[in-house]
Design a protein around this motif. Structure first.
Motif, PDB file in Angstrom:
ATOM      1  N   UNK C 217       9.229 -10.835  -0.465  1.00  0.00           N
ATOM      2  CA  UNK C 217       7.866 -10.769  -0.974  1.00  0.00           C
ATOM      3  C   UNK C 217       7.905  -9.973  -2.271  1.00  0.00           C
ATOM      4  N   UNK C 363       9.125 -14.321  10.653  1.00  0.00           N
ATOM      5  CA  UNK C 363       9.663 -13.167   9.926  1.00  0.00           C
ATOM      6  C   UNK C 363      10.529 -12.306  10.853  1.00  0.00           C
ATOM      7  N   UNK C 364      10.098 -12.172  12.080  1.00  0.00           N
ATOM      8  CA  UNK C 364      10.922 -11.425  13.037  1.00  0.00           C
ATOM      9  C   UNK C 364      12.290 -12.095  13.214  1.00  0.00           C
ATOM     10  N   UNK C 365      12.267 -13.404  13.410  1.00  0.00           N
ATOM     11  CA  UNK C 365      13.530 -14.121  13.591  1.00  0.00           C
ATOM     12  C   UNK C 365      14.446 -13.946  12.383  1.00  0.00           C
ATOM     13  N   UNK C 367      14.463 -11.534  10.149  1.00  0.00           N
ATOM     14  CA  UNK C 367      14.977 -10.171  10.039  1.00  0.00           C
ATOM     15  C   UNK C 367      16.036  -9.879  11.094  1.00  0.00           C
ATOM     16  N   UNK C 368      15.827 -10.421  12.254  1.00  0.00           N
ATOM     17  CA  UNK C 368      16.830 -10.228  13.315  1.00  0.00           C
ATOM     18  C   UNK C 368      18.153 -10.857  12.892  1.00  0.00           C
ATOM     19  N   UNK C 371      19.750  -8.905  10.117  1.00  0.00           N
ATOM     20  CA  UNK C 371      20.403  -7.687  10.604  1.00  0.00           C
ATOM     21  C   UNK C 371      21.747  -8.028  11.210  1.00  0.00           C
ATOM     22  N   UNK C 384      16.497  -4.715   1.871  1.00  0.00           N
ATOM     23  CA  UNK C 384      15.057  -4.967   2.041  1.00  0.00           C
ATOM     24  C   UNK C 384      14.832  -5.744   3.336  1.00  0.00           C
ATOM     25  N   UNK C 385      13.657  -5.580   3.910  1.00  0.00           N
ATOM     26  CA  UNK C 385      13.380  -6.497   5.016  1.00  0.00           C
ATOM     27  C   UNK C 385      12.935  -7.805   4.381  1.00  0.00           C
ATOM     28  N   UNK C 387      11.397 -11.863   4.512  1.00  0.00           N
ATOM     29  CA  UNK C 387      10.259 -12.545   5.102  1.00  0.00           C
ATOM     30  C   UNK C 387      10.796 -13.606   6.082  1.00  0.00           C
TER      31      UNK C 387
ATOM     32  N   UNK D   6       9.420 -16.686  22.236  1.00  0.00           N
ATOM     33  CA  UNK D   6       9.727 -15.283  22.517  1.00  0.00           C
ATOM     34  C   UNK D   6       8.956 -14.701  23.697  1.00  0.00           C
ATOM     35  N   UNK D  14      14.717  -7.543  19.803  1.00  0.00           N
ATOM     36  CA  UNK D  14      14.959  -7.976  18.425  1.00  0.00           C
ATOM     37  C   UNK D  14      14.475  -6.921  17.432  1.00  0.00           C
ATOM     38  N   UNK D  17      16.992  -4.251  17.160  1.00  0.00           N
ATOM     39  CA  UNK D  17      18.114  -4.617  16.281  1.00  0.00           C
ATOM     40  C   UNK D  17      17.714  -4.517  14.810  1.00  0.00           C
ATOM     41  N   UNK D  18      16.509  -4.970  14.518  1.00  0.00           N
ATOM     42  CA  UNK D  18      16.046  -4.930  13.129  1.00  0.00           C
ATOM     43  C   UNK D  18      15.828  -3.483  12.698  1.00  0.00           C
ATOM     44  N   UNK D  23       6.301  -5.579  14.649  1.00  0.00           N
ATOM     45  CA  UNK D  23       6.442  -6.658  13.664  1.00  0.00           C
ATOM     46  C   UNK D  23       5.694  -6.314  12.384  1.00  0.00           C
ATOM     47  N   UNK D  26       7.256  -5.206   9.117  1.00  0.00           N
ATOM     48  CA  UNK D  26       7.998  -6.135   8.265  1.00  0.00           C
ATOM     49  C   UNK D  26       7.139  -6.672   7.128  1.00  0.00           C
ATOM     50  N   UNK D  27       5.848  -6.413   7.212  1.00  0.00           N
ATOM     51  CA  UNK D  27       4.934  -6.965   6.197  1.00  0.00           C
ATOM     52  C   UNK D  27       4.449  -5.897   5.228  1.00  0.00           C
ATOM     53  N   UNK D  29       5.522  -4.941   2.436  1.00  0.00           N
ATOM     54  CA  UNK D  29       5.553  -5.275   1.005  1.00  0.00           C
ATOM     55  C   UNK D  29       4.244  -5.905   0.548  1.00  0.00           C
TER      56      UNK D  29
END
Ligand SMILES: Cc1ncc(COP(=O)(O)O)c(C=O)c1O
Ligand SMILES: Cc1ncc(COP(=O)(O)O)c(C=O)c1O
Lengths: 496, 443, 496, 443
Positions: C217, C363-365, C367-368, C371, C384-385, C387, D6, D14, D17-18, D23, D26-27, D29
């Protein structure tokens, strides 16, 4: 493992197709009826599609190639049938709806009855039986009812040629009769002398497959029918091989009293990996009162029914009815309607002329294949022209190779094997039925593969004995499987 | 449209190889006087003409896409997720034969194995077969199995009289005089009639009148007399109702149509059949089992075929050959797609909405609920006039297809209607039915 | 050969689907128009089914497994969409039928317009464009029309980040603009300083993909939009990556002036092996008059139309209309209606809450997966994380193995490879987009395969360099194919 | 229904791990003030509710299963054999992306290669691409190609004015001021207007008014001036009409919808595009070519990709990326299923029935056929009243969907109707139309 079991996919708590929430006041279920556990898969819709898509690709099917499985009439299954059978007006109708709301269904069933009567030369047809064997049951029970109705109670035997399909003797026993085997003669016909000896006042009837499972038309069929009739017995025809006779001759004209049709063979409906089938029975006048019901009958002078077909006097009104002395119900509701639609669609397109062409080309293909295979394998009745199929002997001189090995090796060449070890009276039988929808080049390719296999059998028999090599899985041990029964994803029954 | 690929040139070449001049020569074994009959059939047509005709025929039916339907009595209108037919239409499943050659049939075989497992899960039994034609024939086969288990030493079958009438009729047709079939209208009558000639007791739950039966008690009576108990069940009910296997049933059968199979005016449907391990060799029908290939890899095969007609012939457990393969696949995909959660929810929707409907109808002045007993998704309504007349009015004036007129099945029940409710009957539809009934009673 | 060409099947004279005979008096066609030869296949219906069934099994597809093709949003395609898109009421309607006979179609299109407006935060939506690139063309032409309409004729440049998809610069040229590239900074963002330098009175606009093709992003998105707007330019958003933002943020709220949606990515319609897509454009107030038409508008005070929706005053009447200053027609008729039905079906089921869950899990998938992949391959922006997707570098130290080799080897493990060599600014790019419909176990299996491949790359690089080994065909030589062009079953164009 | 697998437990694992707690992190930004907008969308629903709603919406359309339809004008109602959709529904074709990885896309690639070959066969050209969005955009791309071939030295396009109006409008949108588009109403006017600035002449046959044009003559004029000729054709006509490649066309484009693709209110359809070998590198769109694998086995790949946007970016021949893959497959299956014989027959049915209709209508007192020129399956009828009124009466009183009201496209043509006849219009339907028109004229 080719593909995991559905129970090994997914995780606890994963949800598939969702349903609306409860939107009415809830009612508690009494405790004594409550379920404590529900062991169903927990997978996503995508898991489901992938699993079954991948599974499907492990199958051979008509849609992939030549499938000359004798006695099964693996012809092309037209896709139009799948379309018509899925018309919403048909699929949405409930079997217990009032007749006036299902005139379309009844119309279709009525015409299919009429056409099957016409094709087989019978006085009446019932569409009820669910498959060939179910039709046999209906037929033998009708023969029983007929004799009983006449007070003729001594007749407890059904005569069956030794080439018959296993369903024939099994049906006989199920119907409370004793099966008596008649040997075949060296031309593959019923041994007429033996038959004469067996025909007496205890003979309820004869179950005959004509053309026989050897693919041969009984050369003395009229004498056979006459013999049985003259001792007071009736003749049952196993119609599995009707593909050879469409528009060529009618079993009813030959004197048969009852015959089942296999809509899932002769009339192009798909086999679905084992079913559903449909096995309507056609009967002569004397058995007509006994046919299983309900059947569809037309009525002309209805007055106040409002239907799609109008209330015009020329247009009949259709309804379900139970024949007078019917042997009764063979199953719930009215037969495999979805299969009827497919058969109707097929017959409607072909008409008499098309049906006759089917039989002609089925027989032409079989004879062509027989002629070519005769150069490769022993044919027990190779001196006769065959009908829609023929039987070869799958063995070679001084070789361990058996019919099964040839079959498994055919898989490696991209063909489905013929029927193995049936009929029982042929040594190492390979029963080959090409059907009319196969082209000459498909037959030629099959012969070519067979020729190479027979060559391999001589040069390198191991190749056949351990075949297939080019299939999703190697040869499976069926004997051990039957000993060490594992029939369910989690239950492990004791070893025998 | 004829599906024959031959050209004239090919036909000629083939005839030459065969050694005959014309196809007709191949039919000379057939008595001449019956050769080439003239068949009165419609003239051939093309695909586009056939589809037009079939569409027209289908339109002669009253189409009930939006019509509320409260008809059940053994066949039910449930939602079928789109994935089910997607899989069924795959040619690999659709156009394969019975999996006689396991090496090229693992798709079908594994699917059936999964089907068997799911039926075991639902019913709480050990083993299931690959299907029977429908619920009624599955019950008939259960009766034959029970008779065979007792090898002629017990020849009576005792059937609770609220078993689906078609099932009873089918069983009678199958058995003829191989057994005496007796009725019992209650557990008390069952206790009186059962004896050491009774091979099997048959109970249905929910029964034909929709009522949940206490399978355990029937099982106790049967077991007490040394007989077996067969339970006939509606599979959708098993999303919330106790598994008959946990209530002591020896055989469980039923109609699998509700599991993702369209109504299609009565067929093809799916007979499911499950039993205990000890009876597996007496069970009829195809069975799929695990196997190993010569490299030791796991796979699936048709097993115990020595029970079957093609091997055992006149001594087979049944004559069944072709079964309901594709319908069993439909049920497998359906159950997998819904999964534990979805299936439970369908079951609950049926149950709660049916109870809502029953309460609302019971509250009407001239209608009442005939039995004050636990039920699943079907119940009997006593009407002020003949059920047939109620149905006619419902259809003509409200476009509703009402419940089963029980007068058709049971004498003296002309004023009784068997109403079925599924997840397809929205609360709105139920309210419509109730209003309609109210108006009918006021008229 | 995996499967013969359809032209190599069949024989002269063989017939497939048949049609009725001519049943009207014939009219001769003037000679000068007569065709002399028609080189089409001559095969049976069964040949056709087998040929295409066998061909289909040579494809990888979402229905078979994980398909992490970056930028393509290969999510599960729900089967319900295929059912609704085939409802006869829809498929049978002709595009030029009078509006009153297609109120269902217009209703559906109107609501899809409204929903897409709402999802993207736009003032107007046109459903016309046939795909993403077509939507880009529409968007850039609108920007052009907007400036021209204001008499602002100097603006001839469109700024495009160097990470952009090839369609962006190609569209720019097609629309008569000059594409000017903006570099990215070390965090993967647009280099703000460079952008500031490039923004002037010749700037027609900026084409930006946000999240970018790096899966990131833009951290200064508001400054970027502000910069472009303040120099008089407009902002075009490439909506290919909208899956990350559904219900999370709206491009319109970020100040975007126009964006195309990819219904065939974000909204679950299948890709069909290359199309059809559908690329509706959403625009801000100032571009609304320019959108391509026709669009659907409701009218409330119609009086004499008889329609399924009744003539009630509360119920609007829908009709097609051409917006005031529309850039005009982008294709014949009204867009890819069949795709609209699928997207409508999808959005209707998910609602706001479902759409948001889609973005969250996409987005979770990603990032997982990022990682986990970070332990295996270099990630240029791994700090960065990401999207909905991320880019890895498919190379290893001291190894000849390239991204392409890793990709081809992934095929052997049963996975579809990621997108290769895009975006161009990442060395040996492997662009990985898992989508929300994949389960944790699918992602884990992919990581496991990748780990094994990287191990193989060290132990036995040849295995990768010559991969795939377990596919219908070995690695194909694309370079030679482009030199020695063979583009048709029989024509053999000259060698280059 | 949300298609997310999920479970809560998986989500937690998950996130661990991240390395984030929720969640939402992750947003971060995304500017906070525009995060999590409230969207006004309908509440979520299940599959069974969605299908019910969509069925209802579809029923708002006038369904013309049995309604005779005489509307064409660029989209035609033809019979689509059941095999076509059977193949299209196979997930392997339906759910694959563009075949970027040829080793796992041979199914799609070979099918496109066969499609290209069939288009070459029909049009009589050397090479065809893998498809454009539709006929109109294919023509626009043809114009761009012609301009590129002349590299700015010729910038005029001359279009015969009976090209489909949508095609002309689309071309204008695409070209903006990159070229001057001029009209010509006849070959004479074309001769007058053509000059050495003309890059392309565009002619349609059958034209928008249904008339067959003499492509050869137009080609001669174009060639005489050093310009190229693009022909727009109806593919069904090519079952009996001379291939444009044999009449000197340099580019042939058209709408492929008639080849097995449902009307679906206008899309998705199929733009086909074919040209001569020498222009292949200027042709836009994807192209499949033969290739060899490293063992020398033949296969197929996307080729000449250096023309395309993903490689050549701003210098690409076009921006097209996603095309009409599945529709091209539909056309391929359609053409294979009909084959030479069936396709010829469809073409003839359209031609002869259309001529029958034209004769019958022309014989009516107040209707006449506007042009006495050869046509294929569409013709213009001059009506005694406005075509719009004729259509209204046809629909309301006879349930017939009439032809295109040409007043919608061409000023002064309000009384003209463009009538299309296909194999779906039986002789009966035509007779019905004729009777209806007769009654209208008498009224
Ligand atoms: C000769 C013969 N008879 C009877 C049957 C039994 O028919 P069905 O499988 O339909 O029950 C078969 C089927 O294999 C058969 O080949
Ligand atoms: C980022 C991006 N922009 C634009 C496009 C073009 O979209 P379409 O292929 O629908 O024309 C794509 C598709 O691959 C893309 O990934």
């Amino acid at each position: 493992m080719l593909e995991p079991l559905i129970y090994d996919l997914g995780v606890a708590g994963r949800r598939g197709v969702k349903y609306p929430a409860i939107d009415v006041p809830e009612t508690p279920l009494p405790d004594e009826f409550k379920r404590n556990e529900l062991n169903l898969p927990e997978v996503s819709e995508s898991d489901v599609v992938r699993h079954f898509t991948r599974l499907s690709t492990l199958n051979y099917s008509i849609d992939r190639g030549f499938y000359p499985l004798g006695s099964c009439t693996m012809k092309y299954n037209p896709r139009i049938n799948e379309m018509t059978a899925r018309l919403a007006g048909f699929t949405r109708s409930h079997p217990l709806q009032p007749d006036e709301t299902v005139q379309g269904n009844l119309f279709l069933m009525y015409y299919l009855q009429e056409w099957l009567k016409e094709i087989g030369g019978f006085a009446a047809v019932s569409l009820q039986p669910a498959a060939g064997a179910h039709g046999e049951l209906a037929g033998i029970l009708m023969i029983r009812a007929y004799h009983q109705d006449r007070g003729d109670l001594k007749r407890d035997r059904i005569l069956i040629p030794d080439s018959a399909h296993g369903t024939n003797p099994a049906t006989t026993t199920m119907s409370g009769f004793r099966a008596v085997q008649i040997p075949s003669d060296e031309r593959g016909n019923i041994d007429l002398e033996k038959l004469r000896d067996l025909c007496d006042e205890t003979t309820a009837g004869l179950m005959i497959t004509n053309p026989s499972t050897l693919g041969l038309f009984e050369e003395q069929i009229e004498e056979i029918v006459e013999l049985v009739h003259s001792c007071g017995g009736l003749v049952y025809g196993d119609g599995a091989n009707m593909n050879a006779l469409l528009g060529i001759t009618r079993p009813g004209d030959l004197g048969f009293d009852v015959m089942h049709y296999n809509l899932h063979k002769t009339f192009s409906t798909p086999h679905g990996g084992g079913g559903p089938g449909s096995g309507p029975v056609g009967v002569s006048e004397r058995l007509a009162p006994f046919i299983p019901g309900p059947i569809v009958i037309p009525e002309w002078n209805s007055d106040d029914h409002d239907t799609g077909s109008g209330s015009d006097n020329d247009i009949p009104w259709y309804r379900l009815a139970m024949p007078e002395k019917s042997i009764g119900r063979l199953k719930s509701f009215h037969g495999h309607f979805g299969v009827f639609i497919r058969a109707y669609t097929y017959i409607r397109q072909l008409g008499m002329e098309g049906l006759r062409r089917v039989a002609e080309h089925a027989v032409l293909n079989a004879n062509y294949l027989q002629a070519r295979v005769s150069e490769l394998l022993p044919l027990p009745y190779g001196d006769r022209s065959c009908m829609h199929e023929f039987v070869a002997e799958g063995h070679l001189e001084n070789s361990d190779v058996r019919a099964l090995d040839i079959s498994k090796r055919l898989i490696d060449y991209g063909f489905h094997p013929p029927t193995n070890y049936f009929p029982l009276i042929v040594h190492e039988a390979l029963m080959i039925e090409p059907t009319e929808t196969e082209s000459k080049e498909a037959l030629d390719a099959f012969v070519e593969a067979l020729a190479r296999i027979i060559d391999e059998a001589k040069q390198n028999p191991e190749l056949l004995l351990t075949a297939p090599h080019n299939a999703p899985i190697r040869r499976l041990d069926e004997v051990q499987a039957a000993k060490q029964l594992v029939l369910c994803c989690w239950a492990r029954p004791e070893v025998e | 449209m004829v599906y024959i690929p031959h050209t004239e040139a090919e036909r000629k070449a083939m005839l030459r190889t065969v050694g005959v001049g014309q196809i007709g020569e191949l039919f000379e074994d057939i008595p001449e006087h019956v050769r080439y009959p003239d068949l009165e059939l419609p003239r051939p047509c093309t695909e586009m003409e056939a589809i037009a005709e079939l569409s027209e025929i289908s339109s002669f039916n009253v189409n009930h896409q939006d019509t509320p339907v409260f008809l059940g009595a053994g066949a039910y209108r449930h939602y079928i997720p789109a994935v089910v037919d997607t899989i069924l239409q795959r040619g690999e499943f659709l156009t394969a034969y019975t999996p006689y050659q396991p090496e090229v049939s693992q798709g079908t075989l594994q699917a059936i194995y999964e089907y068997q497992s799911m039926i075991c899960a639902l019913t709480g039994m050990d083993v299931a077969n690959a299907s029977h034609y429908d619920g009624a024939t599955a019950l008939a086969e259960a009766a034959i199995m029970a008779l065979q288990i007792y090898r002629g030493k017990r020849t009576n079958i005792l059937v609770l009289d609220t078993v689906h009438p078609h099932y009873l009729q089918t069983m009678k047709t199958y058995l003829q005089d191989a057994a005496e079939i007796q009725n019992a209208s209650s557990i008390e009558e069952l206790r009186l009639k059962i004896d050491d000639n009774t091979a099997l007791v048959v109970v249905q739950s929910p029964d034909y009148l929709g009522r949940l039966r206490h399978i355990e008690s029937f099982g106790d009576v049967a077991r007490g007399a040394g007989a077996l108990l067969a339970a006939v069940v509606n599979p959708i009910s098993l999303g919330m109702i106790k598994a008959p296997g946990d209530s002591g049933a020896d055989i469980v059968v039923g109609e699998g149509q509700p599991l993702g199979i369209p109504l299609s005016y009565g067929g093809p449907y799916l007979g499911f059949f499950a039993t205990r391990n000890k009876h597996v060799r007496r069970m009829s029908g195809r069975i799929v089992g695990e196997a190993k290939d010569i490299d030791g890899n796991p796979g699936y095969v048709l097993t115990l075929s020595t029970r079957e007609q093609h091997i055992r012939r006149e001594r087979a457990t049944s004559n069944i050959c072709t079964n309901q393969g594709l319908m069993a696949l439909a049920a497998t995909v359906y159950l997998a797609a819904l999964g534990k959660n979805g299936f439970e929810q369908v079951s609950k929707l049926c149950y709660h909405r049916a109870h809502y409907a029953a309460r609302e109808i019971g509250d009407l002045d001239s209608f009442s609920i005939a039995y004050d007993e636990p039920f699943f998704n079907e119940f009997v309504v006593e009407c002020p006039i003949a059920a047939r007349d109620v149905n006619e009015q419902l259809l003509d004036n409200w476009g509703i297809i009402g419940g089963r007129d029980l007068g058709e099945d049971l004498s003296g029940m002309e004023n009784h209607m068997l109403v079925a409710v599924t997840e397809m009957n929205s609360r709105d539809q139920i309210d419509q039915l109730v209003s309609a009934l109210e108006e009918i009673s006021n008229a």
